[in-house]
Scaffold this motif. Structure first.
Motif, mmCIF file in Angstrom:
data_model
loop_
_atom_site.group_PDB
_atom_site.id
_atom_site.type_symbol
_atom_site.label_atom_id
_atom_site.label_comp_id
_atom_site.label_asym_id
_atom_site.label_seq_id
_atom_site.Cartn_x
_atom_site.Cartn_y
_atom_site.Cartn_z
ATOM 1 N N PHE A 1 22.679 44.176 14.962
ATOM 2 C CA PHE A 1 23.572 44.042 13.824
ATOM 3 C C PHE A 1 24.509 45.236 13.818
ATOM 4 N N LEU B 1 26.987 45.152 2.379
ATOM 5 C CA LEU B 1 26.279 43.912 2.672
ATOM 6 C C LEU B 1 26.290 42.965 1.476
ATOM 7 N N MET C 1 19.653 44.988 6.546
ATOM 8 C CA MET C 1 20.094 43.605 6.383
ATOM 9 C C MET C 1 19.012 42.769 5.707
ATOM 10 N N THR D 1 27.827 38.045 4.283
ATOM 11 C CA THR D 1 27.091 38.611 5.414
ATOM 12 C C THR D 1 25.641 38.152 5.434
ATOM 13 N N THR D 2 24.989 38.184 4.290
ATOM 14 C CA THR D 2 23.593 37.744 4.250
ATOM 15 C C THR D 2 23.494 36.235 4.495
ATOM 16 N N THR E 1 29.468 42.804 8.183
ATOM 17 C CA THR E 1 28.968 42.978 9.532
ATOM 18 C C THR E 1 29.740 42.068 10.456
ATOM 19 N N PHE F 1 27.594 47.209 11.871
ATOM 20 C CA PHE F 1 28.182 47.292 10.547
ATOM 21 C C PHE F 1 29.631 47.754 10.621
ATOM 22 N N PHE G 1 23.480 35.706 8.130
ATOM 23 C CA PHE G 1 22.146 36.012 8.659
ATOM 24 C C PHE G 1 21.209 34.831 8.425
ATOM 25 N N GLN H 1 18.491 46.655 11.143
ATOM 26 C CA GLN H 1 18.012 45.327 10.752
ATOM 27 C C GLN H 1 17.240 45.378 9.444
#
Length: 346
Positions: free
Chosen positions: A334, A98, A59, A297-298, A341, A336, A301, A56
């Protein structure tokens, strides 16, 4: 025990699952409690949470990099192969994955030549934590399959030997190492938080405030992170260097491994809160930069994180937000894959 979320008599829960208690024979009851079981069990719980937190942290760091328009070149594979540490190489690879499609990262020389250590050295610092995690995992796997009772009986009772397998030194060291390694994730995270909120270190609104000068924004959250990091520094003092004799001086050197495992878990708990604060600040920063420019991916999140912590539009009691983010991070994992992810899930 808790069975399907409700406190239940153990025998009732076991019966419902078709599991029946074993009947202990001579010496087996003592063997279950006479070795390193407590510190090992606590260590396993700590390790599992620490491993999840380490993923985490990457990320969340990726989100911070976008918020600060960090330089992606620092994660180039050639740099990390030149050092040779597998864990460092792996962290750099995950950071590239990422951020692979981010429009918020920059190239060397585009805005600045290089970032501060807390950004540039993520693979080196987080990688060293992963080295420690691998060491701790190895020791726990050995210990949980070990005979740590005393005396030990061999050859169907023909050979009875008194020894010292109950001594917790290997796990005590592992827990002290774990505590230090996770404390460093909080340490470097707090420095990234400072870079997100300090207007002298970025081109974002001061303290990420919606109304600088009138509203404090994330200022006090950095205070909380600094406090937690300082507390971790005292908890990270190795428990294994202490020993107080007992049992009429027969037990004249002990590992203090259970204290070490408890301290490691406390540090993990504190570190999750520091990372929660970084996540909240980083989410605010990337929204200022523009969601549409984020990596896929971010951005996923951020979208899920906003279900628990709304954008900062005015000052509020941020302890509730920190708790909400903390609870989400503790619950979620999370995973990968090669270039992205998987969906974050419970």
């Amino acid at each position: 025990m808790f069975y399907k979320g409700e406190r239940t008599a153990s025998i009732d829960a076991l019966t419902k699952e078709g599991i029946f208690p074993i009947t202990l024979t001579a010496k087996e009851g003592l063997a279950l409690i006479n070795g390193t079981q407590a510190m090992t069990a606590m260590g396993i719980v700590a390790y599992l949470e620490a491993e999840k937190l380490a993923y985490q942290s990457e990320m969340i760091a990726a989100l911070t990099i976008e918020g600060l328009r960090g330089i992606i070149d620092a994660f180039d594979e050639d740099i990390h192969i030149a050092r040779g540490y597998k864990e460092q190489i792996d962290v750099a690879k995950r950071m590239r994955e990422l951020l692979v499609d981010s429009q918020l990262t920059t190239k060397q020389g585009e805005i600045r030549v290089q970032d501060a250590y807390s950004i540039r050295c993520i693979p080196q610092v987080h990688g060293a934590t992963w080295q420690t995690l691998m060491y701790v995992k190895e020791k726990l796997e050995i210990e949980m399959n070990a005979a740590t009772d005393n005396p030990l009986i061999f050859n169907d009772g023909e050979k009875v030997l008194s020894g010292g397998n109950f001594h917790g030194q290997p796990i005590a060291f592992a827990m002290d190492f774990l505590a230090i390694a996770i404390a460093e994730l909080a340490n470097i995270s707090e420095r990234r938080i400072e870079r997100l909120v300090n207007p002298q270190l970025n081109d974002l609104p001061p303290f990420l405030s919606p109304q600088p000068g009138l509203q404090s924004g994330a200022m006090i959250m950095q205070y909380a992170a600094a406090s937690l990091v300082s507390e971790n520094k005292t908890l990270a003092h190795p428990a294994s260097v202490d020993s107080i004799p007992s049992s009429a001086n027969q037990e004249d050197h002990v590992s203090m491994g259970t204290i070490g495992s408890r301290h490691a878990y406390e540090i993990i708990t504190n570190t999750r809160r520091v990372l929660s604060i970084e996540a909240i600040c980083a989410m605010q920063a990337v929204e200022i930069r523009g969601r549409e420019k984020m990596a896929q991916t971010t951005r996923e999140f951020l979208q899920q994180g906003r279900e628990f912590v709304p954008s900062i539009t005015q000052d509020r009691v941020f302890s509730k937000d920190i708790q909400a983010m903390n609870d989400w991070l503790k619950k979620e994992t999370f995973h990968f894959e090669k270039k992205q992810t998987r969906k974050i899930h419970s």
